[in-house]
Write an enzyme that holds these catalytic residues in place. Structure first.
Site, PDB file in Angstrom:
ATOM      1  N   HIS A 200      11.482  28.867  79.069  1.00  0.00           N
ATOM      2  CA  HIS A 200      12.390  27.721  78.850  1.00  0.00           C
ATOM      3  C   HIS A 200      11.722  26.400  79.222  1.00  0.00           C
ATOM      4  O   HIS A 200      12.139  25.333  78.774  1.00  0.00           O
ATOM      5  CB  HIS A 200      13.692  27.921  79.641  1.00  0.00           C
TER       6      HIS A 200
ATOM      7  N   HIS B 201      39.063  17.754  70.150  1.00  0.00           N
ATOM      8  CA  HIS B 201      38.759  18.387  68.865  1.00  0.00           C
ATOM      9  C   HIS B 201      38.562  19.881  69.094  1.00  0.00           C
ATOM     10  O   HIS B 201      37.629  20.284  69.784  1.00  0.00           O
ATOM     11  CB  HIS B 201      37.506  17.759  68.251  1.00  0.00           C
TER      12      HIS B 201
ATOM     13  N   SER C 288      37.112  22.618  68.059  1.00  0.00           N
ATOM     14  CA  SER C 288      36.021  22.974  67.140  1.00  0.00           C
ATOM     15  C   SER C 288      35.774  24.481  67.121  1.00  0.00           C
ATOM     16  O   SER C 288      36.342  25.231  67.921  1.00  0.00           O
ATOM     17  CB  SER C 288      34.739  22.270  67.586  1.00  0.00           C
ATOM     18  N   THR C 289      34.871  24.880  66.262  1.00  0.00           N
ATOM     19  CA  THR C 289      34.443  26.278  66.194  1.00  0.00           C
ATOM     20  C   THR C 289      33.862  26.724  67.538  1.00  0.00           C
ATOM     21  O   THR C 289      34.180  27.804  68.040  1.00  0.00           O
ATOM     22  CB  THR C 289      33.386  26.415  65.078  1.00  0.00           C
TER      23      THR C 289
ATOM     24  N   ASP D 153      13.012  32.742  56.688  1.00  0.00           N
ATOM     25  CA  ASP D 153      12.492  33.612  55.617  1.00  0.00           C
ATOM     26  C   ASP D 153      10.978  33.397  55.530  1.00  0.00           C
ATOM     27  O   ASP D 153      10.526  32.325  55.122  1.00  0.00           O
ATOM     28  CB  ASP D 153      13.198  33.237  54.304  1.00  0.00           C
TER      29      ASP D 153
HETATM   30  C1  MLC Z   1      28.386  20.990  73.221  1.00  0.00           C
HETATM   31  C2  MLC Z   1      28.625  21.630  71.892  1.00  0.00           C
HETATM   32  C3  MLC Z   1      28.519  23.164  72.067  1.00  0.00           C
HETATM   33  C4  MLC Z   1      30.054  21.281  71.473  1.00  0.00           C
HETATM   34  O1  MLC Z   1      30.262  21.678  70.178  1.00  0.00           O
HETATM   35  P1  MLC Z   1      31.496  21.183  69.320  1.00  0.00           P
HETATM   36  O2  MLC Z   1      31.282  21.684  67.964  1.00  0.00           O
HETATM   37  O3  MLC Z   1      32.745  21.547  70.016  1.00  0.00           O
HETATM   38  O4  MLC Z   1      31.493  19.614  69.406  1.00  0.00           O
HETATM   39  P2  MLC Z   1      30.684  18.574  68.546  1.00  0.00           P
HETATM   40  O5  MLC Z   1      31.138  17.244  69.011  1.00  0.00           O
HETATM   41  O6  MLC Z   1      29.248  18.886  68.610  1.00  0.00           O
HETATM   42  O7  MLC Z   1      31.188  18.821  67.045  1.00  0.00           O
HETATM   43  C5  MLC Z   1      32.546  18.656  66.711  1.00  0.00           C
HETATM   44  C6  MLC Z   1      32.703  18.776  65.219  1.00  0.00           C
HETATM   45  O8  MLC Z   1      31.738  17.961  64.600  1.00  0.00           O
HETATM   46  C7  MLC Z   1      31.155  18.591  63.483  1.00  0.00           C
HETATM   47  N1  MLC Z   1      29.687  18.659  63.671  1.00  0.00           N
HETATM   48  C8  MLC Z   1      29.031  17.958  64.592  1.00  0.00           C
HETATM   49  N2  MLC Z   1      27.708  18.162  64.466  1.00  0.00           N
HETATM   50  C9  MLC Z   1      27.524  19.037  63.468  1.00  0.00           C
HETATM   51  C10 MLC Z   1      26.395  19.644  62.882  1.00  0.00           C
HETATM   52  N3  MLC Z   1      25.160  19.387  63.284  1.00  0.00           N
HETATM   53  N4  MLC Z   1      26.575  20.505  61.881  1.00  0.00           N
HETATM   54  C11 MLC Z   1      27.824  20.801  61.469  1.00  0.00           C
HETATM   55  N5  MLC Z   1      28.923  20.241  61.986  1.00  0.00           N
HETATM   56  C12 MLC Z   1      28.797  19.364  62.968  1.00  0.00           C
HETATM   57  C13 MLC Z   1      31.817  19.876  63.320  1.00  0.00           C
HETATM   58  O9  MLC Z   1      32.781  19.648  62.297  1.00  0.00           O
HETATM   59  C14 MLC Z   1      32.514  20.165  64.619  1.00  0.00           C
HETATM   60  O10 MLC Z   1      33.757  20.741  64.397  1.00  0.00           O
HETATM   61  P3  MLC Z   1      33.982  22.211  63.767  1.00  0.00           P
HETATM   62  O11 MLC Z   1      33.165  23.161  64.596  1.00  0.00           O
HETATM   63  O12 MLC Z   1      35.437  22.471  63.917  1.00  0.00           O
HETATM   64  O13 MLC Z   1      33.548  22.189  62.338  1.00  0.00           O
HETATM   65  C15 MLC Z   1      27.656  21.168  70.786  1.00  0.00           C
HETATM   66  O14 MLC Z   1      27.833  19.795  70.559  1.00  0.00           O
HETATM   67  C16 MLC Z   1      26.235  21.412  71.118  1.00  0.00           C
HETATM   68  O15 MLC Z   1      25.575  20.649  71.818  1.00  0.00           O
HETATM   69  N6  MLC Z   1      25.685  22.528  70.594  1.00  0.00           N
HETATM   70  C17 MLC Z   1      24.295  22.930  70.780  1.00  0.00           C
HETATM   71  C18 MLC Z   1      24.180  23.724  72.054  1.00  0.00           C
HETATM   72  C19 MLC Z   1      22.774  24.200  72.287  1.00  0.00           C
HETATM   73  O16 MLC Z   1      21.804  23.523  72.019  1.00  0.00           O
HETATM   74  N7  MLC Z   1      22.655  25.409  72.797  1.00  0.00           N
HETATM   75  C20 MLC Z   1      21.399  26.058  73.052  1.00  0.00           C
HETATM   76  C21 MLC Z   1      20.942  25.836  74.476  1.00  0.00           C
HETATM   77  S1  MLC Z   1      19.316  26.474  74.758  1.00  0.00           S
HETATM   78  C22 MLC Z   1      19.529  28.109  74.678  1.00  0.00           C
HETATM   79  O17 MLC Z   1      20.592  28.585  74.814  1.00  0.00           O
HETATM   80  C23 MLC Z   1      18.347  28.937  74.323  1.00  0.00           C
HETATM   81  C24 MLC Z   1      18.352  29.310  72.895  1.00  0.00           C
HETATM   82  O18 MLC Z   1      19.341  29.159  72.188  1.00  0.00           O
HETATM   83  O19 MLC Z   1      17.308  29.751  72.412  1.00  0.00           O
END
Ligand code: MLC
Length: 443
Positions: free
Chosen positions: A166, A263, A265-266, A386
């Site tokens: 990491h 919100h 969200s998913t 892919d």
């Molecule tokens: C904190 C979060 C989980 C919260 O997610 P949320 O979806 O609730 O909130 P959000 O503000 O980002 O997005 C809200 C809404 O915006 C839209 N939206 C925002 N960004 C988007 C994108 N890039 N693609 C598609 N939709 C998106 C969606 O409609 C979503 O609603 P809807 O969903 O209803 O359509 C996320 O923002 C995030 O940071 N995700 C990435 C986490 C990450 O990096 N994890 C890995 C850590 S390292 C690790 O763990 C190791 C490894 O993975 O290898």
């Protein structure tokens, strides 16, 4: 069943960036890299259908995988480098890159194994999965940041396993690299956006410089896989778009607007639903506080934001705590979703870094409380990888702890996939809670 008897290493080699293409460099670890450095390696296995004998894989697949890995390393050259950290906490830790750097590339063969079962969604042994990911071995100054293993299942398929500590990067960068490598193999060109290694705009609120602030840090990079019981299994659970919509509606229908809005969200409903099922599986007492830790990508949330192509760690932990009796009660999904939604709202305008002094203590305490943790994301597009022989039939994170959850988009494109590991009895319980809850939704 994969056991040492039917698994053998065919070849062990090194792959370098093309000659002279990666000049010597030192990339300092950022604040986020140092904070995440004790989190243990990121390990995914990408399974591909390929019904041909081992000789065909060796002659046609491996040369292309190696040459495209070399090409990808031209851009992602720090992954061929080594972590540099002296024993003095005053010396800045970083990634050292030198001419001749290379990545370990292991080729193995697995015979008499049910490829379908191992690459399927139903419960299969984690000890078997461990054989398909390469070990990162840190010894003295050699602290590699990437190791690759290709395992051939003759006449069935092959698996590409990749391990990165990491300290090198977060999930978003890991998948950026894997997709860049895959597209280079598929097209012969580097098509993905070039990674950015520029750390100048990354904040350092605790003025961290060295990973040696963590005692025993060296052991975190060396990937000592624990010996797991044969009934410790991993399985994948899917939530379709329709089920996600129903879950979202069940939250918003009951959510009391007087307490504010968020919100739904998913990510929010997926974490909430899985958390409730997990807490029911562990059978905690009602007055216990249940803990959830998930990570948020901070690139776009920083002021000014970092590009999505920023390579390294840029993630912050979010801590959520809810009383068990509230989680398992009739409105558990509403309570959980609201608490998770509030934690996400708290990330706005750089506010997450205000709590940075408490991260270590909160993380350690939550770990003692068997917190649910979440890795991966349904936005990473892991199923895009892919290499030229079709998209993966399965992408699996190797999870060695009950309560750790991994997330991905679903392979079919309809919804999300949740990966979990448990003892078989707990897995059966989790499965029952998961499907019972969904049945209630459809009534
Ligand atoms: C904190 C979060 C989980 C919260 O997610 P949320 O979806 O609730 O909130 P959000 O503000 O980002 O997005 C809200 C809404 O915006 C839209 N939206 C925002 N960004 C988007 C994108 N890039 N693609 C598609 N939709 C998106 C969606 O409609 C979503 O609603 P809807 O969903 O209803 O359509 C996320 O923002 C995030 O940071 N995700 C990435 C986490 C990450 O990096 N994890 C890995 C850590 S390292 C690790 O763990 C190791 C490894 O993975 O290898």
């Amino acid at each position: 069943m994969v056991s040492v008897e039917n698994f053998r290493v065919l070849e062990q080699s090194q792959v370098s960036p093309p000659n002279g293409s990666a000049p010597p460099a030192f990339i300092p670890l950022s604040f986020f890299d140092i904070v995440m450095s004790t989190a243990g390696p990121i390990r995914r296995i990408f399974f591909y259908d390929f019904p041909h004998p081992t000789a065909v894989v060796v002659d046609s697949v491996l040369p292309r995988l190696k040459s495209s890995l070399s090409l990808a390393l031209q851009r992602f050259y720090p992954l061929a480098g080594n972590l540099m950290c002296s024993s003095s906490p005053d010396d800045r830790s970083g990634i050292g890159c030198a001419y001749g750097d290379s990545v370990s590339f292991v080729v193995a063969e697995c015979v008499g194994v049910d490829f379908r079962e191992l690459s399927g969604t139903r419960a299969h042994s984690v000890a078997e999965l461990q054989l398909l990911v390469p070990r990162l071995v840190w010894s003295g100054a050699a602290k590699p940041l990437l190791a690759v293993q290709v395992t051939v299942f003759p006449n069935h398929g092959f698996a590409v396993g990749a391990s990165m500590p990491h300290t090198a990067c977060d999930g978003s960068s890991y998948v950026h690299f894997m997709n860049a490598w895959a597209s280079a193999s598929r097209t012969g060109q580097l098509a993905e956006p070039a990674p950015s290694f520029d750390r100048t705009a990354v904040p350092n609120p605790l003025q961290l410089r060295s990973v040696n602030i963590f005692p025993g840090f060296d052991r975190c990079g060396t990937d000592e896989s624990p010996t797991l019981a044969s009934d410790f299994v991993s399985a994948t659970f899917c939530l379709t778009q329709d089920q996600l919509q129903r879950l979202k509606r069940s939250v918003t229908a009951k959510f009391d607007q007087r307490h504010g809005s968020f919100h739904c969200s998913t990510a929010v409903v997926t974490y909430a639903y899985a958390w409730i099922c997990l807490v029911k599986t562990f059978g905690y007492a009602g007055d216990k506080i249940a803990h959830l830790i998930f990570l948020a990508d901070y690139r776009a949330r920083l002021q000014p934001p970092l590009p999505t192509s920023y390579f390294g760690n840029c993630i912050v932990p979010c801590f959520v705590e809810v009383k068990v009796s509230d989680l398992v009660g009739e409105d558990g999904i509403v309570v959980a979703a609201e608490a998770i939604g509030k934690a996400i709202q708290g990330l706005r305008d750089g506010a997450a870094l205000e709590g940075v002094h408490g991260w270590g203590g909160r993380w350690q305490f939550a770990a003692t409380q068997q917190a649910m943790t979440v890795a991966g994301s349904s936005r990473f597009r892991v199923y895009d990888a892919d290499f030229g022989w079709g998209t993966p039939v399965k992408v699996e994170m190797v999870i060695q702890r009950a309560g750790a959850l991994s997330l991905a988009e679903s392979r079919s494109g309809d919804g999300v996939e949740i990966g979990l590991s448990f003892d078989r009895t707990e897995m059966d319980l989790f499965e029952r809670h998961f499907s019972d809850g969904l049945k209630l939704l459809s009534e």
